[in-house]
Design a protein around this motif. Structure first.
Motif, mmCIF file in Angstrom:
data_model
loop_
_atom_site.group_PDB
_atom_site.id
_atom_site.type_symbol
_atom_site.label_atom_id
_atom_site.label_comp_id
_atom_site.label_asym_id
_atom_site.label_seq_id
_atom_site.Cartn_x
_atom_site.Cartn_y
_atom_site.Cartn_z
ATOM 1 N N GLN A 86 0.809 -1.209 0.000
ATOM 2 C CA GLN A 86 0.000 0.000 0.000
ATOM 3 C C GLN A 86 0.850 1.270 0.000
ATOM 4 N N ARG A 87 2.146 1.111 0.322
ATOM 5 C CA ARG A 87 2.974 2.300 0.346
ATOM 6 C C ARG A 87 3.265 2.827 -1.052
ATOM 7 N N ARG A 88 2.980 1.985 -2.077
ATOM 8 C CA ARG A 88 3.250 2.431 -3.444
ATOM 9 C C ARG A 88 2.294 3.547 -3.867
ATOM 10 N N ILE A 89 1.022 3.322 -3.634
ATOM 11 C CA ILE A 89 0.011 4.320 -3.975
ATOM 12 C C ILE A 89 -0.852 4.539 -2.746
ATOM 13 N N ARG A 110 1.231 10.034 -6.319
ATOM 14 C CA ARG A 110 1.928 11.235 -5.863
ATOM 15 C C ARG A 110 3.318 11.350 -6.475
ATOM 16 N N THR A 111 3.785 10.310 -7.156
ATOM 17 C CA THR A 111 5.083 10.401 -7.831
ATOM 18 C C THR A 111 4.889 10.508 -9.339
ATOM 19 N N ARG A 112 3.772 11.051 -9.749
ATOM 20 C CA ARG A 112 3.460 11.308 -11.160
ATOM 21 C C ARG A 112 3.285 12.811 -11.332
ATOM 22 N N PHE A 113 4.052 13.381 -12.265
ATOM 23 C CA PHE A 113 4.055 14.822 -12.471
ATOM 24 C C PHE A 113 3.657 15.091 -13.919
ATOM 25 N N VAL A 114 2.693 15.969 -14.085
ATOM 26 C CA VAL A 114 2.115 16.242 -15.394
ATOM 27 C C VAL A 114 2.751 17.501 -15.964
ATOM 28 N N VAL A 129 10.385 6.448 -10.483
ATOM 29 C CA VAL A 129 10.443 5.012 -10.242
ATOM 30 C C VAL A 129 11.190 4.748 -8.946
ATOM 31 N N ASP A 130 10.854 3.649 -8.294
ATOM 32 C CA ASP A 130 11.497 3.247 -7.047
ATOM 33 C C ASP A 130 13.010 3.140 -7.251
ATOM 34 N N PRO A 131 13.799 3.828 -6.462
ATOM 35 C CA PRO A 131 15.257 3.756 -6.636
ATOM 36 C C PRO A 131 15.823 2.353 -6.463
ATOM 37 N N LEU A 132 15.127 1.484 -5.759
ATOM 38 C CA LEU A 132 15.616 0.128 -5.508
ATOM 39 C C LEU A 132 15.118 -0.876 -6.540
ATOM 40 N N LEU A 177 6.712 1.950 -8.924
ATOM 41 C CA LEU A 177 6.748 3.373 -8.594
ATOM 42 C C LEU A 177 7.480 3.616 -7.282
ATOM 43 N N ALA A 178 8.032 4.811 -7.173
ATOM 44 C CA ALA A 178 8.656 5.196 -5.915
ATOM 45 C C ALA A 178 7.594 5.284 -4.824
ATOM 46 N N PRO A 179 7.973 5.100 -3.564
ATOM 47 C CA PRO A 179 6.982 5.211 -2.486
ATOM 48 C C PRO A 179 6.281 6.559 -2.514
ATOM 49 N N ALA A 180 5.094 6.558 -1.976
ATOM 50 C CA ALA A 180 4.317 7.795 -1.987
ATOM 51 C C ALA A 180 5.043 8.905 -1.249
#
Length: 599
Positions: free
Chosen positions: A382-385, A405-409, A424-427, A521-524
């Motif tokens: 759940q930490r993804r979104i 929250r890690t999507r920028f328009v 994207v998740d750095p790991l 995706l990177a964590p929220a």
């Protein structure tokens, strides 16, 4: 990006253009060569000739054209014909020598040329033309029944032609036509058979068939009915099918105009030059195919026009494991990135990452499968979104894309190169785990092998016996037969029917490979890092602005002081001059002048 009005404008323009030229194209395909039948006549005779005499060629003088036959001391006869081809009309420049034994006559006539001397009188000759093909016939003899090779399907035709007096003469000679099969044509001049016999192959092009038209209006009606109506129906059905197909595959092949031009040139070259006779015969026998081809062309244009251009998405992944930074924070940070075109699919509202090209588009459109690479985010945690924090305003009807929250328009109005940016998740191991949609070889299950615990009758001395899937084989053969019969009836060509069967046969042994596009995706909470970077940049910007304005103030103050000092110095200089003028004595010349004035 083409707007909706522009899309419909392009499609309507193509629609009108093809529909307006349909009667003209129909007239070209259905136009015939109206030949003079002369006073010839035809008779069928299969027993009057032998193969040997029909194959015999007349004498030929070395150094002369292959069709030249001598006549008298200085005269002669020779044969010319007009080949068939794209934009090849019956003109004198297109008439070539017809070499006996090598030339195939594709039109319903040929030209007999003559030269009998400059003082020769007007000449009328009778030309015999015999169309035939080799066959067999059983005969009875003293020793029983035997088979003899004889000419069959013999058609004997005679034509009266006239040559003018003197110089050269030319006469158009109608010949027996053969549309369905190739036949031999033996030709000679009456009274000079041993001297003037020619042998050719006749396979008349169907473009030379006559159609019952006598007026220009009839030509327009014929073209509009046989081609225009078919074109409208095909185009309408194709456009409806395109909209349904785009709902599934997301976007069309996405090929460039240069690729369209290349395919068009290849089609014109193959159809107009290499396979002209076969193509024109098929179109003349089935003129409605012109309308079908035009409708399919509009359909291909429509699927390109109505395709979603999508959005250019940039996927960024900060790689801390590859970072090189010092204790003071200075250094270098690696940012992995990939760019993909993301389109929305109307079928289920999901986003897809389709590949450009005809083969990927065919894989996405393959029936009974869904090979479209759908954009999937790793949301098993759940930490993804997550829902945004309470201090962030979010519309009540915001979907999942707005909640990432890690999507920028970006903004197209500001000239941004990318429409959206994903962090994207750095790991994560990959920026985007992308699997392209394609095809793979597939072997149908035609044999069913038994398991080890199967019935004993499935084994013979320990060797397993497979079961043949006769139902699958029968269904496949039935489908091939139906496709062959339908194509042959619709197109009227066994060649195209065989090609359709081959295409279906290949389709039985391939299947699409499902594509995918998975992103971790990177964590929220990563948006806090981004916001901190933005605040830091904003602080640098404010500081830079402050220093800039401070420097401008110093420059302005320096200018002001310099101007005030200059004005003060100028004022002091003016006062000094005024005091100096008041303290200076009067000059003698001035007094003399004043006295003289009184006198």
């Amino acid at each position: 990006m083409i707007n909706e009005r522009g899309r419909w404008g392009v499609l309507v323009a193509a629609f009108v253009a093809v529909f307006l030229i349909a009667p003209v194209v129909g007239g070209v395909a259905g136009a015939t060569f109206q030949e003079d039948g002369g006073d010839g006549n035809e008779t069928n005779a299969s027993t009057d000739y032998t193969l040997e005499e029909l194959r015999q060629l007349g004498p030929h003088k070395p150094g002369t054209p292959p069709s030249m036959r001598p006549s008298g001391e200085a005269g002669g006869y020779w044969v010319t014909h007009v080949p068939t081809g794209l934009m090849v009309s019956d003109t004198e420049s297109n008439r070539v020598s017809a070499a006996p034994g090598e030339t195939t006559i594709r039109r319903g006539y040929l030209y007999l040329n003559s030269f009998q001397g400059w003082d020769a009188p007007r000449q009328e000759v009778t030309v015999h033309l015999v169309a035939w093909k080799p066959g067999e016939r059983e005969r009875s003899g003293p020793n029983g029944t035997y088979t003899e090779r004889v000419p069959v399907d013999v058609v004997h035709q005679t034509e009266r032609v006239t040559f003018p007096a003197g110089t050269y003469g030319e006469a158009k000679v109608p010949i027996p036509e053969s549309y369905d099969e190739a036949k031999y044509l033996t030709m000679w001049i009456e009274g000079k058979r041993s001297e003037t016999q020619w042998v050719y192959t006749v396979k008349t092009s169907k473009a030379a068939q006559e159609i019952p038209l006598s007026t220009a209006g009839g030509l327009v009606v014929w073209g509009g009915w046989n081609i225009g109506v078919t074109f409208l129906l095909t185009a309408a059905l194709t456009i409806v099918g395109d909209r349904y197909l785009l709902d599934k595959i997301g976007r069309g092949p996405g090929v460039s105009a240069l690729e369209w031009a290349f395919f068009g040139l290849v089609a014109v070259f193959l159809g107009g030059f290499v396979y002209y006779d076969g193509v024109i015969d098929t179109l003349v026998s089935r003129p409605y195919l012109l309308g079908v081809l035009g409708g399919l062309a509009v359909g291909l244009l429509a699927i390109t026009v109505f395709s979603d251009d999508g959005e250019e998405a940039l996927f960024l992944q900060f790689r801390p494991q590859d970072a090189r930074a010092g204790a003071d924070g200075a250094g270098r940070l690696r940012v992995a990135n990939q760019v993909h075109t993301v389109v929305g699919r109307a079928k289920d509202g999901r986003k897809a990452v389709p590949r450009t090209g005809w083969l990927p588009a065919l894989a996405r459109a393959w029936p009974w499968s869904d090979a479209t690479p759908l954009l999937e985010f790793d949301v098993h945690k759940q930490r993804r979104i997550e829902s945004p924090t309470r201090d962030v305003e979010m519309p009540d009807d915001a979907g999942i894309w707005e909640r990432i929250r890690t999507r920028f328009v970006g903004s197209a109005n500001d000239g941004d190169e990318y429409d959206v940016v994903y962090i994207v998740d750095p790991l994560a191991d990959d920026v985007v785990q992308y699997q392209e949609e394609t095809f793979e070889l597939y072997s149908p299950d035609l044999l069913e092998w038994p398991d080890e615990d199967a019935e004993p009758e499935r084994f013979v001395r320990g060797v397993p016996l497979p079961r043949v899937a006769w139902g699958t084989i029968g269904a496949g053969l039935f489908a091939l037969g139906v496709v062959y019969a339908a194509t042959a009836a619709f197109v009227g060509s066994s060649t195209w029917a065989t090609l359709a069967v081959c295409v279906l046969g290949v389709a039985f042994f391939i299947r699409p490979v499902e594509g995918s596009a998975v992103v971790e995706l990177a964590p929220a909470q990563f948006d806090v890092v981004v916001n901190s970077a933005m605040n830091l940049l904003e602080g640098y910007s404010e500081r830079q602005d402050a220093e800039h304005f401070q420097e401008k103030w110093h420059r302005s103050e320096a200018k002001r002081r310099a101007k005030a000092r200059a004005e003060s110095e100028q004022k002091d200089e003016t006062i000094f001059r005024e005091i100096a003028e008041e303290m200076a004595p009067e000059r003698a010349g001035d007094d003399v002048a004043e006295v003289s004035s009184d006198d």
